[in-house]
Write an enzyme that holds these catalytic residues in place. Sequence first.
Site, short mmCIF file in Angstrom:
data_model
loop_
_atom_site.label_atom_id
_atom_site.label_comp_id
_atom_site.label_asym_id
_atom_site.label_seq_id
_atom_site.Cartn_x
_atom_site.Cartn_y
_atom_site.Cartn_z
N ARG A 65 15.47 0.17 -34.02
CA ARG A 65 15.62 -0.89 -33.07
C ARG A 65 15.43 -2.25 -33.95
O ARG A 65 16.23 -3.12 -33.69
CB ARG A 65 14.64 -1.13 -31.86
CG ARG A 65 15.10 0.05 -30.75
CD ARG A 65 14.39 0.34 -29.59
NE ARG A 65 14.71 1.13 -28.63
CZ ARG A 65 13.92 1.56 -27.71
NH1 ARG A 65 12.63 1.24 -27.65
NH2 ARG A 65 14.17 2.26 -26.59
N LYS A 226 16.00 18.53 -15.20
CA LYS A 226 15.95 18.18 -13.81
C LYS A 226 17.12 17.53 -13.11
O LYS A 226 17.45 16.43 -13.70
CB LYS A 226 14.53 17.55 -13.18
CG LYS A 226 13.34 18.15 -13.74
CD LYS A 226 12.19 17.64 -12.87
CE LYS A 226 10.93 18.44 -13.18
NZ LYS A 226 9.80 17.79 -12.60
N GLY A 383 16.95 9.07 -25.53
CA GLY A 383 16.18 9.31 -26.73
C GLY A 383 16.16 10.85 -27.13
O GLY A 383 16.43 11.06 -28.48
#
Length: 427
Positions: A65, A226, A383
């Site tokens: 970043r 999920k 990520g």
Amino acid sequence: MAFLTLGSAHPISSNLFSPKNVSPSFSLELEVKNLDEVNVTHKNVLLRLDLNLPMSNGEVIDSTRIIRSLSTINELLQKQAKIIILSHFGRPKGKINLAYTLKPIAEHLQQFVECPVVFAPDCVGDEVKRIITDAPQASIIVLENLRFHEGEEKNDAAFAKELSSLGQIYINDAFSCTHRAHASVAAICEQLPSYAGRALEQELTALQSVLKTPKKPVMAIVGGSKISTKIELLQNLLPRVDYLVIGGGMANTFLAAQAVEVGQSLCEDDYIPTAQEILMDAETHDCEIVLPIDVVVTATIAPNVESKTVSIDKIAPTQKVVDIGPKSLSRINHFMDQCQTLVWNGPVGVFEIEPFDLGSVGLAHHIAALTKAKKLISVAGGGDTLAALAKADVEKDLSYTSTAGGAFLEWLEGKKLPGVVALQRGK
């Protein structure tokens, strides 16, 4: 007002997510002012970065970043601006907690610039103002963690006004924070002339270019554990892609929705009806949902345990699905070979543990090969997805990778991002 345009360094086609047969649920016109429209010479510039970097034993272990924001930082320094960096780190919950100080990250930043980097022990107040005043032009002042103050996460106007008193111009170069309606991201834009930094501009132009009319056919790969966390994403993708590959733990719920026994695998029984609805909606939208046809199973999820590959109708009651099998990988790659545009969010197995990374790594290699051969425009974010790309050593071979997790996901879900809206509406 300038329109963001895609630069030649990012050969991403325009218009990835224009629906095949419905209107988009979000605006694709991004009227955000950039650095070409402001004179920053000898100005005090508040620069919002995301310095919430991965740390281990007090050391930064991933500087991506920072590296992506160097184009903005260097441009400001060349114009003799005084850069005042705003950022958060961790979740100190509105209280001072030095376990979340930005000081070591400020020291790490010094490695990437040739100018002085000064750390301020707070982000508002008279001492901070004095430090800024005393700092020379073309220098950097990193302010302490914004989240040490409750006003940050509350998007408090008074706190935003305190922050704005430190500078003359506000620049947001933290796309990964734009899904948060926080004071340093949203409310501050009402106080100062506000602009997109080069990294944010790059992210917006890249994503905008893949959110209109793509080169078709289009494939989306959605993984993760999920279905409950990605319902809106799946529903938003159905009318916009030709192939929707579902992997990871969430694929088990879809298999169960088709009466496949998944043993002890992660499966959200409460969401089986939702999975069935999505499967039916896919037919309506002429979208082919691609589920595993063979899987890797094991009794225990741990390194170096016994595992085997079975077809989905042979999953034993005691087994857990931990990855897609080679036939599933081959089938996905076959469909991918027919596509010209791809977006990927979420690995398709427990990639952190070998050998359950073979499916995700295999996909990464195939995506990279097609991209390098100029046969595929590829965009990936999240990520875990970036970690899978890094494990495959191909993170630089895709058309574009986003370091934003939640913001990237919410963008794909079709949501408006408060930080982007604030830039559009700001002074």
